[in-house]
Design an enzyme around this catalytic site. Structure first.
Site, PDB file in Angstrom:
ATOM      1  N   GLY A  22       0.809  -1.219   0.000  1.00  0.00           N
ATOM      2  CA  GLY A  22       0.000   0.000   0.000  1.00  0.00           C
ATOM      3  C   GLY A  22       0.837   1.261   0.000  1.00  0.00           C
ATOM      4  O   GLY A  22       0.373   2.327   0.427  1.00  0.00           O
ATOM      5  N   GLY A  25      -0.609   4.557  -1.556  1.00  0.00           N
ATOM      6  CA  GLY A  25      -1.769   5.212  -0.950  1.00  0.00           C
ATOM      7  C   GLY A  25      -1.344   6.325  -0.010  1.00  0.00           C
ATOM      8  O   GLY A  25      -0.154   6.594   0.182  1.00  0.00           O
ATOM      9  N   VAL A  27      -1.545   6.759   3.439  1.00  0.00           N
ATOM     10  CA  VAL A  27      -0.756   6.384   4.619  1.00  0.00           C
ATOM     11  C   VAL A  27       0.589   5.815   4.188  1.00  0.00           C
ATOM     12  O   VAL A  27       1.647   6.231   4.660  1.00  0.00           O
ATOM     13  CB  VAL A  27      -1.515   5.366   5.487  1.00  0.00           C
ATOM     14  N   LYS A 157     -12.346  -4.901   7.042  1.00  0.00           N
ATOM     15  CA  LYS A 157     -11.216  -4.484   7.873  1.00  0.00           C
ATOM     16  C   LYS A 157     -11.285  -5.154   9.247  1.00  0.00           C
ATOM     17  O   LYS A 157     -10.249  -5.529   9.812  1.00  0.00           O
ATOM     18  CB  LYS A 157     -11.164  -2.961   8.009  1.00  0.00           C
TER      19      LYS A 157
END
Length: 184
Positions: A22, A25, A27, A157
Site C-alpha cells: 500500500g 496510498g 498512509v 477491515k
C-alpha cells in the site's frame, strides 16, 4: 516493546529494513517517504512499477499484488518490519466480494508470506473499533457491536484485523481516522 538501539549512529530508526504494502496510498506513501528520510532501507510492493510516487526516492520496488505470493515473499525478504497498509477503501455499500478479496484475503496472504523474524504493523481503521459514548469512550479493546450486512469496507477491515490478532505474528495494529493530505 519494539524499542531497540539504532544499528548505527546515523540511523534514526530502531529497525533498518522495512517492507510496505500500500505504499502508493495516502498512509503508505507518506510513511515510505518518512522512512527513507530517516535512513531506512524500504521495499514497496507495487502493482505497476516504476511508480511516479517514488521518483527520486531510494526505494526498491517489487512488482506484484496482494494475491501474488511470490511477489510478497520477494518484497518481505530481509525485512525487519512489514507494514501492511494496502486496502480497498470506500465507505459505501456494494462490491462486498471485492472488499473481502483485497482486505481479508490480502491480509491472509501477507501473514502467510511474513518472515518468522519480521514484525507486522497492520494498518486498520478507527471504523473497525467498537463504539461507546462520550462519557465512556471506546479504545482498541472495545469489541464492535454485532451487526449484519454493514458497510463492506468496515466488515472486511474487522475480519482482516481478526486474522492478524489470531496469527502467530509479532504484530501491532494502528487505527487511523479520516485523513487527507499529500499523496492522497
Amino acid at each position: 516493546m519494539w524499542r531497540a538501539m539504532p544499528r548505527s549512529s546515523t540511523s534514526m530508526l530502531p529497525f533498518a529494513r522495512w517492507a510496505v504494502t500500500g505504499g502508493t496510498g495516502l498512509v503508505g506513501n507518506n510513511l515510505v517517504r518518512e522512512l527513507v528520510r530517516r535512513g531506512a532501507e524500504v521495499t514497496v510492493l507495487a502493482r505497476r512499477p516504476p511508480r511516479r510516487e517514488f521518483a527520486g526516492l531510494s526505494v526498491r520496488e517489487v512488482e506484484g499484488d496482494l494475491d501474488d505470493a511470490a511477489a510478497l515473499h520477494r518484497c518481505f525478504e530481509g525485512a525487519e518490519v512489514v507494514v501492511h497498509a494496502a486496502a480497498m477503501v470506500e465507505i459505501r455499500h456494494g462490491r462486498r466480494a471485492e472488499f473481502e478479496r483485497v482486505n481479508v484475503d490480502g491480509t491472509r496472504n501477507v501473514l502467510a508470506a511474513l518472515p518468522a523474524t519480521a514484525r507486522l504493523l497492520h494498518v486498520s481503521t478507527v471504523d473497525a473499533l467498537g463504539m461507546r459514548t462520550r462519557e465512556e469512550p471506546a479504545d482498541e479493546t472495545t469489541p464492535p457491536a454485532a451487526h449484519e450486512g454493514g458497510v463492506p469496507y468496515v466488515d472486511s477491515k474487522r475480519a482482516a484485523e481478526l486474522l492478524v490478532k489470531e496469527s502467530e505474528a509479532d504484530w501491532r495494529i494502528v487505527y487511523p481516522t479520516y485523513m487527507f493530505g499529500p499523496w492522497d
